[in-house]
Design an enzyme around this catalytic site. Structure first.
Site, PDB file in Angstrom:
ATOM      1  N   GLY A 152       0.350 -21.897   2.123  1.00 19.43           N
ATOM      2  CA  GLY A 152      -0.296 -20.772   2.817  1.00 19.43           C
ATOM      3  C   GLY A 152      -1.687 -20.555   2.270  1.00 19.43           C
ATOM      4  N   ASP A 171       0.287  -0.842  -7.839  1.00 17.19           N
ATOM      5  CA  ASP A 171      -0.066  -1.383  -6.525  1.00 17.19           C
ATOM      6  C   ASP A 171      -0.291  -0.255  -5.517  1.00 17.19           C
ATOM      7  OD1 ASP A 171      -0.617  -3.323  -4.694  1.00 17.19           O
ATOM      8  OD2 ASP A 171       1.406  -4.130  -4.571  1.00 17.19           O
ATOM      9  N   ARG A 209      -3.661 -25.025   9.447  1.00 16.17           N
ATOM     10  CA  ARG A 209      -4.704 -25.611  10.303  1.00 16.17           C
ATOM     11  C   ARG A 209      -5.477 -26.695   9.551  1.00 16.17           C
ATOM     12  NH1 ARG A 209      -7.762 -20.360  11.434  1.00 16.17           N
ATOM     13  NH2 ARG A 209      -6.539 -19.678   9.647  1.00 16.17           N
ATOM     14  N   SER A 247      -5.823 -15.216   2.650  1.00 14.88           N
ATOM     15  CA  SER A 247      -6.633 -14.646   1.574  1.00 14.88           C
ATOM     16  C   SER A 247      -5.888 -14.638   0.240  1.00 14.88           C
ATOM     17  CB  SER A 247      -7.141 -13.257   1.950  1.00 14.88           C
ATOM     18  OG  SER A 247      -6.082 -12.419   2.207  1.00 14.88           O
ATOM     19  N   TRP A 248      -4.586 -14.339   0.266  1.00 10.43           N
ATOM     20  CA  TRP A 248      -3.890 -14.259  -1.024  1.00 10.43           C
ATOM     21  C   TRP A 248      -3.510 -15.649  -1.530  1.00 10.43           C
ATOM     22  CZ3 TRP A 248      -4.102 -12.232  -5.288  1.00 10.43           C
ATOM     23  CH2 TRP A 248      -3.042 -11.991  -6.152  1.00 10.43           C
ATOM     24  N   SER A 276      -7.679  -2.964   1.652  1.00  8.78           N
ATOM     25  CA  SER A 276      -6.275  -3.097   2.036  1.00  8.78           C
ATOM     26  C   SER A 276      -6.130  -3.125   3.548  1.00  8.78           C
ATOM     27  CB  SER A 276      -5.454  -1.935   1.467  1.00  8.78           C
ATOM     28  OG  SER A 276      -4.271  -1.767   2.225  1.00  8.78           O
ATOM     29  N   ARG A 277      -5.402  -4.143   4.047  1.00 11.73           N
ATOM     30  CA  ARG A 277      -5.192  -4.256   5.495  1.00 11.73           C
ATOM     31  C   ARG A 277      -4.212  -3.210   5.980  1.00 11.73           C
ATOM     32  NH1 ARG A 277      -4.450  -9.775   4.326  1.00 11.73           N
ATOM     33  NH2 ARG A 277      -2.892  -8.879   2.971  1.00 11.73           N
ATOM     34  N   TYR A 324     -11.335 -16.403   5.170  1.00 11.25           N
ATOM     35  CA  TYR A 324     -10.565 -15.414   4.417  1.00 11.25           C
ATOM     36  C   TYR A 324     -11.280 -14.920   3.163  1.00 11.25           C
ATOM     37  CZ  TYR A 324      -6.619 -16.529   7.414  1.00 11.25           C
ATOM     38  OH  TYR A 324      -5.797 -16.708   8.505  1.00 11.25           O
ATOM     39  N   LYS A 361       4.977   0.116  -1.078  1.00 11.36           N
ATOM     40  CA  LYS A 361       3.629   0.692  -1.222  1.00 11.36           C
ATOM     41  C   LYS A 361       2.801   0.427   0.027  1.00 11.36           C
ATOM     42  CE  LYS A 361       1.365  -3.219  -1.686  1.00 11.36           C
ATOM     43  NZ  LYS A 361       0.157  -3.702  -1.023  1.00 11.36           N
TER      44      LYS A 361
HETATM   45  N1  LIG Z   1      -4.396 -10.354   0.646  1.00  7.59           N
HETATM   46  C1  LIG Z   1      -4.008  -9.679  -0.409  1.00  7.59           C
HETATM   47  O1  LIG Z   1      -4.796  -8.978  -1.051  1.00  7.59           O
HETATM   48  C2  LIG Z   1      -2.583  -9.783  -0.866  1.00  7.59           C
HETATM   49  C3  LIG Z   1      -1.577 -10.234  -0.031  1.00  7.59           C
HETATM   50  N2  LIG Z   1      -0.290 -10.296  -0.488  1.00  7.59           N
HETATM   51  C4  LIG Z   1       0.779 -10.787   0.368  1.00  7.59           C
HETATM   52  O2  LIG Z   1       0.581 -12.169   0.607  1.00  7.59           O
HETATM   53  C5  LIG Z   1       1.196 -12.547   1.835  1.00  7.59           C
HETATM   54  C6  LIG Z   1       0.215 -13.371   2.634  1.00  7.59           C
HETATM   55  O3  LIG Z   1      -0.856 -12.514   2.938  1.00  7.59           O
HETATM   56  P1  LIG Z   1      -2.358 -12.941   3.080  1.00  7.59           P
HETATM   57  O4  LIG Z   1      -2.665 -14.244   2.450  1.00  7.59           O
HETATM   58  O5  LIG Z   1      -3.157 -11.804   2.638  1.00  7.59           O
HETATM   59  O6  LIG Z   1      -2.422 -13.055   4.685  1.00  7.59           O
HETATM   60  P2  LIG Z   1      -3.567 -13.686   5.558  1.00  7.59           P
HETATM   61  O7  LIG Z   1      -3.417 -13.053   6.902  1.00  7.59           O
HETATM   62  O8  LIG Z   1      -4.855 -13.614   4.848  1.00  7.59           O
HETATM   63  O9  LIG Z   1      -3.126 -15.215   5.621  1.00  7.59           O
HETATM   64  C7  LIG Z   1      -1.911 -15.636   6.129  1.00  7.59           C
HETATM   65  C8  LIG Z   1      -1.901 -17.157   6.172  1.00  7.59           C
HETATM   66  O10 LIG Z   1      -0.667 -17.593   6.752  1.00  7.59           O
HETATM   67  C9  LIG Z   1      -0.952 -18.419   7.860  1.00  7.59           C
HETATM   68  N3  LIG Z   1       0.073 -18.230   8.851  1.00  7.59           N
HETATM   69  C10 LIG Z   1       0.170 -17.276   9.807  1.00  7.59           C
HETATM   70  N4  LIG Z   1       1.278 -17.452  10.533  1.00  7.59           N
HETATM   71  C11 LIG Z   1       1.885 -18.542  10.031  1.00  7.59           C
HETATM   72  C12 LIG Z   1       3.058 -19.257  10.376  1.00  7.59           C
HETATM   73  N5  LIG Z   1       3.820 -18.885  11.388  1.00  7.59           N
HETATM   74  N6  LIG Z   1       3.368 -20.327   9.642  1.00  7.59           N
HETATM   75  C13 LIG Z   1       2.593 -20.734   8.616  1.00  7.59           C
HETATM   76  N7  LIG Z   1       1.475 -20.113   8.267  1.00  7.59           N
HETATM   77  C14 LIG Z   1       1.124 -19.038   8.966  1.00  7.59           C
HETATM   78  C15 LIG Z   1      -2.311 -18.001   8.353  1.00  7.59           C
HETATM   79  O11 LIG Z   1      -2.913 -19.052   9.089  1.00  7.59           O
HETATM   80  C16 LIG Z   1      -3.017 -17.731   7.039  1.00  7.59           C
HETATM   81  O12 LIG Z   1      -3.495 -18.911   6.456  1.00  7.59           O
HETATM   82  C17 LIG Z   1       1.619 -11.235   2.524  1.00  7.59           C
HETATM   83  O13 LIG Z   1       2.995 -11.050   2.329  1.00  7.59           O
HETATM   84  C18 LIG Z   1       0.848 -10.168   1.757  1.00  7.59           C
HETATM   85  O14 LIG Z   1       1.514  -8.933   1.716  1.00  7.59           O
HETATM   86  C19 LIG Z   1       0.036  -9.944  -1.757  1.00  7.59           C
HETATM   87  C20 LIG Z   1      -0.923  -9.514  -2.629  1.00  7.59           C
HETATM   88  C21 LIG Z   1      -2.294  -9.400  -2.260  1.00  7.59           C
HETATM   89  O1  LIG Z   2      -0.840  -6.161  -1.758  1.00  7.36           O
HETATM   90  C1  LIG Z   2      -2.024  -5.963  -1.774  1.00  7.36           C
HETATM   91  C2  LIG Z   2      -2.717  -5.470  -2.974  1.00  7.36           C
HETATM   92  O2  LIG Z   2      -1.898  -5.504  -4.088  1.00  7.36           O
HETATM   93  C3  LIG Z   2      -2.835  -6.177  -0.565  1.00  7.36           C
HETATM   94  O3  LIG Z   2      -2.650  -5.094   0.267  1.00  7.36           O
HETATM   95  P1  LIG Z   2      -2.887  -5.268   1.819  1.00  7.36           P
HETATM   96  O4  LIG Z   2      -1.878  -6.282   2.296  1.00  7.36           O
HETATM   97  O5  LIG Z   2      -2.683  -3.908   2.397  1.00  7.36           O
HETATM   98  O6  LIG Z   2      -4.297  -5.768   1.974  1.00  7.36           O
END
Ligand SMILES: NC(=O)C1=CN([C@@H]2O[C@H](COP(=O)(O)OP(=O)(O)OC[C@H]3O[C@@H](n4cnc5c(N)ncnc54)[C@H](O)[C@@H]3O)[C@@H](O)[C@H]2O)C=CC1
Ligand SMILES: O=C(CO)COP(=O)(O)O
Length: 377
Positions: free
Chosen positions: A15, A252, A40, A18-19, A262-263, A56, A199
């Site tokens: 994956g 958190d 992709r 962003s995270w 935060s989204r 991202y 949270k």
């Molecule tokens: N962004 C942040 O600050 C933080 C996010 N998280 C958690 O990390 C997890 C991922 O979040 P983000 O990276 O932020 O989301 P994001 O929206 O930035 O990225 C998601 C990724 O998954 C891919 N994706 C979407 N649908 C998919 C599918 N069906 N199959 C495979 N890949 C797919 C997207 O193309 C993208 O690369 C979430 O559970 C979020 O809560 C945890 C801590 C911090």
């Molecule tokens: O988990 C997160 C920070 O710890 C990110 O929060 P959001 O998914 O709301 O951006």
């Protein structure tokens, strides 16, 4: 793709949002060779060749020891640890493809996700256990106040790594740390995962009142009462209350409720400004896990008799049955009887979270069980 330095430990991150990408950078800056899997091919190509993920993480240069592919088998080949960071609703389906590629290794599988599966209400570590058919001791979760972009900018941050196996938690925590990212450990997977999920829901509530234009009193009231709801819920499912006061809970909650990054907070703000749920979903080009977690969390809360008035109101706003300006740190249908502050259902007679946690402590004492090492010591 960058040439591999054979002397570095190999890890895979599944994956590249962003995270996932930020965590890849954390691991690479900590001394690992990281292979990201991106769905992709063009994103995989940008990370591998330009050392950027401009969609991202705009403006961030990724380390030389980080590469990417859109072939799962290439990403997972020889990985000592595997990190998962895709939206929670897509995890099960992706794990079906991961499974044949990780059966012959003992590599720890680490969830970076903060959602529950809508259909089943399961936490991500439970979905991993089901789909990979692996020993829970091999699974870890990472959580804490971890807004991706701040960490990608190398701002000092702490997180907690949790596994039922102290050994696994420590192995992952040793790998996932560097000069700007510090990892603590615990063995309370339930509390650590639910902290991250819950949270998000409170952050949506905070966004809503922000969007309406309410000030700091309203927000502080919702954060404080929100923490009580989070604790009551998580403890009812077997979490240790102190986990919810640690990085994965209060920590958190503070970060997510305060930050415009935060989204979940952003989605709430749009709702508070009067946008309809469908329009909010269209405007969000990143994952806001809270929106999908509200219904399964309320269903689980009903099953164990925990009241979650703030989360109930978030659902009502999402469903369009409550005006965002009516959201408050209590249910508008509350009767006039003043309630105790500690918990909503902490009445004498055994219904409260505090009582349940005391009972569990007693049980553990009787059975010689091991408690979780909190991230506060
Ligand atoms: N962004 C942040 O600050 C933080 C996010 N998280 C958690 O990390 C997890 C991922 O979040 P983000 O990276 O932020 O989301 P994001 O929206 O930035 O990225 C998601 C990724 O998954 C891919 N994706 C979407 N649908 C998919 C599918 N069906 N199959 C495979 N890949 C797919 C997207 O193309 C993208 O690369 C979430 O559970 C979020 O809560 C945890 C801590 C911090
Ligand atoms: O988990 C997160 C920070 O710890 C990110 O929060 P959001 O998914 O709301 O951006």
């Amino acid at each position: 793709m960058s040439r591999r330095d054979a002397s570095l430990p190999r890890v895979a991150v599944i994956g590249a949002g962003s995270w996932g990408t930020t965590f890849g950078k954390i691991l690479a800056d900590g001394g690992a060779h990281v292979t990201m899997w991106a769905r992709r091919p063009e994103l995989a190509h940008e990370i591998a060749e330009a050392k950027r993920n401009s969609e991202y993480l705009p403006g961030i240069n990724l380390p030389r020891t980080m590469t990417a592919t859109h072939h799962l088998s290439e990403a997972l080949e020889g990985a000592e640890q595997v990190y998962l960071s895709i939206p929670s609703q897509a995890v099960r389906q992706n794990l079906k493809a991961v499974r044949p590629l990780v059966t012959r290794t003992e590599a720890p599988i680490v969830s970076l996700m903060k959602g529950v599966e809508r259909r089943t209400g399961l936490r991500m570590s439970q979905v991993i256990e089901q789909e990979l058919h692996c020993d829970p001791a091999r699974i870890a979760v990472a959580s804490g106040p971890n807004l991706a972009l701040e960490i990608a900018r190398e701002q000092p941050t702490a997180a907690v790594i949790s596994s039922t196996s102290q050994e696994t938690a420590e192995a992952v925590a040793r790998r996932a740390r560097n000069r700007y990212f510090r990892t603590f450990v615990n063995t309370d997977v339930i509390g650590t995962e639910f902290g991250g999920v819950l949270k998000n829901l409170i952050a949506v509530a905070i966004g809503i009142v922000d969007g309406v234009g309410y000030g700091e009193n309203t927000k502080a009231s919702i954060i404080t009462r929100g923490l009580v709801e989070m604790t009551d819920f998580a403890v009812a499912f077997g979490a240790h209350p102190e986990t919810l006061q640690g990085l994965a809970g209060l920590g958190d909650l503070i970060a997510t409720c305060q930050s415009p990054l935060s989204r979940n907070n952003t989605a709430g703000r749009l709702l508070g400004q009067g946008y309809r749920f469908d329009d909010v979903v269209k405007q969000m080009n990143q994952t806001a896990e809270g929106l999908a977690s509200v219904a399964p969390i309320l269903q689980l809360a009903r099953e164990v008799g925990v009241q979650m008035p703030i989360v109930e109101q978030v659902k009502m706003v999402l469903d369009g049955t409550m005006n965002p300006k009516d959201i408050a740190p209590h249910l508008t249908t509350d009767d006039d009887t003043p309630k105790g502050e500690r918990t909503q259902n902490g009445q004498a007679g055994g219904g409260g979270a505090l009582w349940r946690s005391l009972q569990r402590a007693l049980d553990q004492f009787r059975h010689g069980g091991r408690g979780a090492a909190g991230d506060r010591s």
